[in-house]
Design a protein around this motif. Structure first.
Motif, PDB file in Angstrom:
ATOM      1  N   TYR A  60       0.789  -1.231   0.000  1.00 20.10           N
ATOM      2  CA  TYR A  60       0.000   0.000   0.000  1.00 20.10           C
ATOM      3  C   TYR A  60       0.819   1.279   0.000  1.00 20.10           C
ATOM      4  O   TYR A  60       0.271   2.359   0.195  1.00 20.10           O
ATOM      5  N   LEU A  61       2.099   1.198  -0.265  1.00 23.13           N
ATOM      6  CA  LEU A  61       2.934   2.404  -0.240  1.00 23.13           C
ATOM      7  C   LEU A  61       2.520   3.436  -1.282  1.00 23.13           C
ATOM      8  O   LEU A  61       2.803   4.614  -1.133  1.00 23.13           O
ATOM      9  N   ALA A  62       1.832   3.003  -2.320  1.00 22.70           N
ATOM     10  CA  ALA A  62       1.375   3.942  -3.349  1.00 22.70           C
ATOM     11  C   ALA A  62       0.171   4.748  -2.884  1.00 22.70           C
ATOM     12  O   ALA A  62      -0.141   5.789  -3.447  1.00 22.70           O
ATOM     13  N   ALA A  63      -0.518   4.286  -1.846  1.00 26.41           N
ATOM     14  CA  ALA A  63      -1.677   5.001  -1.309  1.00 26.41           C
ATOM     15  C   ALA A  63      -1.215   5.992  -0.240  1.00 26.41           C
ATOM     16  O   ALA A  63      -0.095   5.917   0.238  1.00 26.41           O
ATOM     17  N   THR A  64      -2.096   6.877   0.132  1.00 26.98           N
ATOM     18  CA  THR A  64      -1.747   7.815   1.202  1.00 26.98           C
ATOM     19  C   THR A  64      -1.878   7.110   2.546  1.00 26.98           C
ATOM     20  O   THR A  64      -2.758   6.265   2.727  1.00 26.98           O
ATOM     21  N   PRO A  65      -1.031   7.445   3.507  1.00 26.22           N
ATOM     22  CA  PRO A  65      -1.115   6.825   4.829  1.00 26.22           C
ATOM     23  C   PRO A  65      -2.461   7.072   5.505  1.00 26.22           C
ATOM     24  O   PRO A  65      -2.981   6.207   6.202  1.00 26.22           O
ATOM     25  N   GLU A  66      -3.044   8.246   5.288  1.00 31.55           N
ATOM     26  CA  GLU A  66      -4.324   8.574   5.905  1.00 31.55           C
ATOM     27  C   GLU A  66      -5.422   7.624   5.409  1.00 31.55           C
ATOM     28  O   GLU A  66      -6.217   7.127   6.192  1.00 31.55           O
ATOM     29  N   LEU A  67      -5.446   7.371   4.105  1.00 29.38           N
ATOM     30  CA  LEU A  67      -6.434   6.453   3.551  1.00 29.38           C
ATOM     31  C   LEU A  67      -6.218   5.045   4.093  1.00 29.38           C
ATOM     32  O   LEU A  67      -7.157   4.386   4.527  1.00 29.38           O
ATOM     33  N   MET A  68      -4.991   4.595   4.099  1.00 33.10           N
ATOM     34  CA  MET A  68      -4.721   3.235   4.542  1.00 33.10           C
ATOM     35  C   MET A  68      -4.932   3.082   6.043  1.00 33.10           C
ATOM     36  O   MET A  68      -5.337   2.024   6.503  1.00 33.10           O
ATOM     37  N   ALA A  69      -4.696   4.124   6.815  1.00 31.82           N
ATOM     38  CA  ALA A  69      -4.972   4.059   8.251  1.00 31.82           C
ATOM     39  C   ALA A  69      -6.447   3.763   8.471  1.00 31.82           C
ATOM     40  O   ALA A  69      -6.815   2.907   9.281  1.00 31.82           O
ATOM     41  N   ARG A  70      -7.293   4.457   7.732  1.00 31.22           N
ATOM     42  CA  ARG A  70      -8.733   4.215   7.847  1.00 31.22           C
ATOM     43  C   ARG A  70      -9.101   2.809   7.385  1.00 31.22           C
ATOM     44  O   ARG A  70      -9.881   2.117   8.025  1.00 31.22           O
ATOM     45  N   LYS A  71      -8.539   2.393   6.260  1.00 37.88           N
ATOM     46  CA  LYS A  71      -8.859   1.075   5.709  1.00 37.88           C
ATOM     47  C   LYS A  71      -8.394  -0.037   6.651  1.00 37.88           C
ATOM     48  O   LYS A  71      -9.124  -0.992   6.893  1.00 37.88           O
ATOM     49  N   PHE A  72      -7.173   0.048   7.161  1.00 44.62           N
ATOM     50  CA  PHE A  72      -6.673  -0.971   8.080  1.00 44.62           C
ATOM     51  C   PHE A  72      -7.568  -1.062   9.320  1.00 44.62           C
ATOM     52  O   PHE A  72      -7.859  -2.144   9.804  1.00 44.62           O
ATOM     53  N   TYR A  73      -7.992   0.082   9.824  1.00 47.75           N
ATOM     54  CA  TYR A  73      -8.889   0.103  10.985  1.00 47.75           C
ATOM     55  C   TYR A  73     -10.189  -0.629  10.640  1.00 47.75           C
ATOM     56  O   TYR A  73     -10.646  -1.497  11.381  1.00 47.75           O
ATOM     57  N   GLU A  74     -10.780  -0.264   9.504  1.00 49.67           N
ATOM     58  CA  GLU A  74     -12.047  -0.873   9.093  1.00 49.67           C
ATOM     59  C   GLU A  74     -11.901  -2.374   8.882  1.00 49.67           C
ATOM     60  O   GLU A  74     -12.761  -3.152   9.293  1.00 49.67           O
ATOM     61  N   TRP A  75     -10.826  -2.794   8.228  1.00 48.52           N
ATOM     62  CA  TRP A  75     -10.615  -4.214   7.948  1.00 48.52           C
ATOM     63  C   TRP A  75     -10.362  -5.000   9.229  1.00 48.52           C
ATOM     64  O   TRP A  75     -10.802  -6.131   9.365  1.00 48.52           O
ATOM     65  N   THR A  76      -9.664  -4.410  10.167  1.00 57.11           N
ATOM     66  CA  THR A  76      -9.311  -5.118  11.398  1.00 57.11           C
ATOM     67  C   THR A  76     -10.505  -5.234  12.334  1.00 57.11           C
ATOM     68  O   THR A  76     -10.716  -6.274  12.950  1.00 57.11           O
ATOM     69  N   PHE A  77     -11.304  -4.187  12.440  1.00 58.12           N
ATOM     70  CA  PHE A  77     -12.394  -4.166  13.414  1.00 58.12           C
ATOM     71  C   PHE A  77     -13.781  -4.222  12.791  1.00 58.12           C
ATOM     72  O   PHE A  77     -14.776  -4.214  13.506  1.00 58.12           O
ATOM     73  N   ASP A  78     -13.883  -4.244  11.467  1.00 53.23           N
ATOM     74  CA  ASP A  78     -15.152  -4.294  10.759  1.00 53.23           C
ATOM     75  C   ASP A  78     -16.094  -3.186  11.235  1.00 53.23           C
ATOM     76  O   ASP A  78     -17.274  -3.386  11.493  1.00 53.23           O
ATOM     77  N   GLU A  79     -15.506  -2.000  11.396  1.00 54.13           N
ATOM     78  CA  GLU A  79     -16.292  -0.814  11.765  1.00 54.13           C
ATOM     79  C   GLU A  79     -15.571   0.415  11.233  1.00 54.13           C
ATOM     80  O   GLU A  79     -14.376   0.365  10.969  1.00 54.13           O
ATOM     81  N   GLU A  80     -16.317   1.490  11.052  1.00 53.23           N
ATOM     82  CA  GLU A  80     -15.711   2.731  10.561  1.00 53.23           C
ATOM     83  C   GLU A  80     -15.006   3.461  11.686  1.00 53.23           C
ATOM     84  O   GLU A  80     -15.429   3.412  12.839  1.00 53.23           O
ATOM     85  N   MET A  81     -13.948   4.155  11.324  1.00 56.48           N
ATOM     86  CA  MET A  81     -13.206   4.955  12.269  1.00 56.48           C
ATOM     87  C   MET A  81     -13.921   6.302  12.417  1.00 56.48           C
ATOM     88  O   MET A  81     -14.279   6.929  11.433  1.00 56.48           O
ATOM     89  N   HIS A  82     -14.159   6.733  13.633  1.00 48.96           N
ATOM     90  CA  HIS A  82     -14.864   8.006  13.862  1.00 48.96           C
ATOM     91  C   HIS A  82     -13.906   9.055  14.339  1.00 48.96           C
ATOM     92  O   HIS A  82     -13.009   8.842  15.037  1.00 48.96           O
TER      93      HIS A  82
END
Length: 64
Positions: A42-64
């Motif tokens: 995921y180095l081609a993506a922005t860290p902010e986007l991937m931070a949100r995605k990793f959170y969502e994938w790990t916990f199956d919930e949106e980051m607030h």
């Protein structure tokens, strides 16, 4: 938002993002453990986007 070229910079940016949003350390640890093998992908993506995605994938919930 910026794109990263190194795994270290990308990881630091992810951790900074989680700190800014007040994500508890135990969740950050779980996210990093669950996704540690995927960071280079995921180095081609922005860290902010991937931070949100990793959170969502790990916990199956949106980051607030």
């Amino acid at each position: 938002m910026r794109k990263m070229t190194s795994k270290e910079d990308f990881t630091k940016a992810l951790l900074d993002y989680y700190r800014i949003y007040g994500v508890p350390q135990e969740k950050v640890d779980a996210i990093m453990t669950a996704n540690s093998g995927n960071l280079e992908t995921y180095l081609a993506a922005t860290p902010e986007l991937m931070a949100r995605k990793f959170y969502e994938w790990t916990f199956d919930e949106e980051m607030h």
